[in-house]
Design an enzyme around this catalytic site. Structure first.
Site, short mmCIF file in Angstrom:
data_model
loop_
_atom_site.label_atom_id
_atom_site.label_comp_id
_atom_site.label_asym_id
_atom_site.label_seq_id
_atom_site.Cartn_x
_atom_site.Cartn_y
_atom_site.Cartn_z
N HIS A 18 124.95 15.58 40.09
CA HIS A 18 124.47 16.51 39.06
C HIS A 18 123.77 17.70 39.70
O HIS A 18 123.94 18.84 39.27
CB HIS A 18 123.52 15.79 38.10
N ASP A 117 119.95 19.74 32.38
CA ASP A 117 120.94 18.69 32.53
C ASP A 117 120.93 17.84 31.25
O ASP A 117 119.87 17.67 30.64
CB ASP A 117 120.55 17.82 33.74
#
Length: 470
Positions: A18, A117
């Site tokens: 990520h 995120d």
């Protein structure tokens, strides 16, 4: 006249895949829009991984970063899935995140927007406090975003466990999908994992829009449906992949080995930055590779009962000791086994590579598409089974081996699928299709490409919003 700098922050989670994706997105943003400055905020567990620290050394000057005080892994819940541990780490970091955001908002160049995120979207509630425009950067596919946006509705519509649901589950804008191919967080509706997943999905309504790591040639038809579900703008800004090498390719033994192989003859086998197999499955895969007769390059980790056990810390074991007796000697002329890590983008771009046996993490999937490498899908966790469905049933650029009732792919099945991909007629058709997608991905990233236009639209929307606030 001095150009006004627009300052935005991004926040990500303690998972390298990520982190790498959102940082590469930021690099692309400031490359095309020089008046933007980005501060990346990292939540951490124990300490920042060395891979992340090394990766950040090549940032351009208009990207800064902050590591929030690390959360002690011993303070996280034990015997729970990795996603739950990460979610708790993010929650424990909210106070320090608040302090960081307050400092950035009171600087000489205050923030105007926050990009989060999806696993850190609690931070969007704090963004409201500072009047920041809130966005979500979504590292996986648009198909997976559809699931997140639709899950609160699906939760009400389906009363049984999804894996017990008769027939396919229909998610707007998606291929029909069986419950067994949904993320494992949804396997048990009474679990903490499911509760957190559902809560996170409901918080997607806090976002002003979604930046998705995909591109129009593979998922463009989903955008209108996504906009209808979420009633928010959706920008396909991918493929965002890691472009910088962590080591020089010439220094890598595996790159030198590849130089001695014939074009498109080698199957690359890797399960991402932390995926692992059981000991039984390691043995079956080893014998399957050997009996296929095909060349292979295998990035191998010590077996573990948990498929994602190594994402929060490496094993100290020498992995090669867990291979079947005599395997390395018998396959010396056929393959190469590399312990723990290899330079994936350099490997996939090498002329010797003819296939990729992958865990279907979205970063790896996009790298394979961008570099035109046909795939064998071997999903392990998270949304990877959904990605496997997209690759095999939707895009038709991959094969998927069958697993027995115990969840194990047997050696004969593995060997047959490998030979079909590398030598068979279906493998040849897959190669042609993925070659077309390779060129479509390159086109999307050009200055006049669909993803570059989507990024410009995102910037225009921010600037229009700011003008309305004056």
């Amino acid at each position: 006249m001095e150009t006004k700098i627009t300052h935005i922050a991004v926040v990500t989670i303690p998972a390298f895949s990520h982190q790498a994706s959102i940082v590469e997105f930021c690099k692309r943003l400031v490359h095309f829009h020089h008046n933007f400055h980005v501060t990346c905020i990292f939540t951490t567990i124990d300490s920042p991984p060395q891979a992340t620290i090394t990766f950040l050394q090549s940032l351009p000057p208009n990207i800064d970063y902050i590591f929030l005080p690390p959360i002690n892994k011993q303070d996280l819940p034990k015997d729970v899935p990795l996603a739950v541990q990460i979610q708790h780490a993010v929650s424990k970091s909210l106070l320090s995140f608040h302090h960081a955001l307050k400092s950035l908002c009171s600087s000489n160049n205050p923030l105007v927007a926050l990009i989060s995120d999806p696993f850190a979207n609690e931070t969007l509630e704090i963004a409201k406090e500072f009047n920041l425009l809130p966005y979500i950067y979504f590292p996986p596919s648009a198909m997976t975003l559809s699931l997140f946006l639709h899950l609160p509705t699906l939760h009400e519509e389906v009363s049984c466990e999804y894996k017990d649901h008769k027939g396919a589950i229909h998610i707007p804008g998606c291929l029909p999908i069986h419950g067994n191919d949904l993320p494992e967080h949804l396997d048990d509706r009474s679990s903490l994992s499911y509760e957190l997943f559902l809560e996170r999905s409901k918080r997607f309504s806090l976002a002003y829009g979604f930046l998705v790591n995909s591109f129009s040639a593979i998922e463009g038809e989903r955008v209108s449906t996504l906009v209808e579900i979420g009633n928010k703008p959706v920008y396909l800004v991918g493929p965002v992949i890691q472009t910088g090498a962590i080591i020089e390719p010439k220094e890598s033994d595996c790159m030198m080995w590849l130089e001695n192989q014939t074009p498109k003859s080698v199957l690359y086998v890797s399960f991402g930055s932390g995926g692992t197999l059981s000991e039984e499955q390691v043995n079956e895969l080893a014998f399957g590779l050997e009996s296929s007769g095909q060349k292979f390059l295998w990035v191998f980790r010590a077996p573990n009962v948990s498929a994602n056990a190594l994402y929060l810390g490496a094993s100290n074991d020498d992995p090669l000791q867990f291979l079947p007796d005599g395997f390395l000697e018998r396959t010396k002329g056929q393959g190469l086994v590399v312990a723990n890590w290899a330079p994936q983008t350099q490997i996939l771009s090498h002329k010797s590579i003819g296939g990729f046996l992958t865990h279907c993490g979205w970063n790896s999937t996009l790298e394979s598409i961008v570099l035109g490498v046909p795939m064998i899908t071997w999903p392990l966790f998270a949304e990877q089974k959904m990605n496997a469905v997209l690759l095999t049933k939707g895009l038709k650029v991959a094969l998927r081996p069958k697993f027995n009732d115990n969840g194990t792919a047997e050696r004969k099945e593995i060997a047959e699928v490998i030979k079909e991909l590398m030598l068979g007629e279906e493998g040849n058709e897959i190669s042609q299709r993925i070659e077309e997608l390779k060129y479509a991905a390159v086109a999307a990233l050009k200055e006049d490409g669909s993803s570059t236009r989507a990024l410009s639209q995102f910037i225009s929307d921010i600037e229009n919003f700011l003008r309305q606030q004056v």
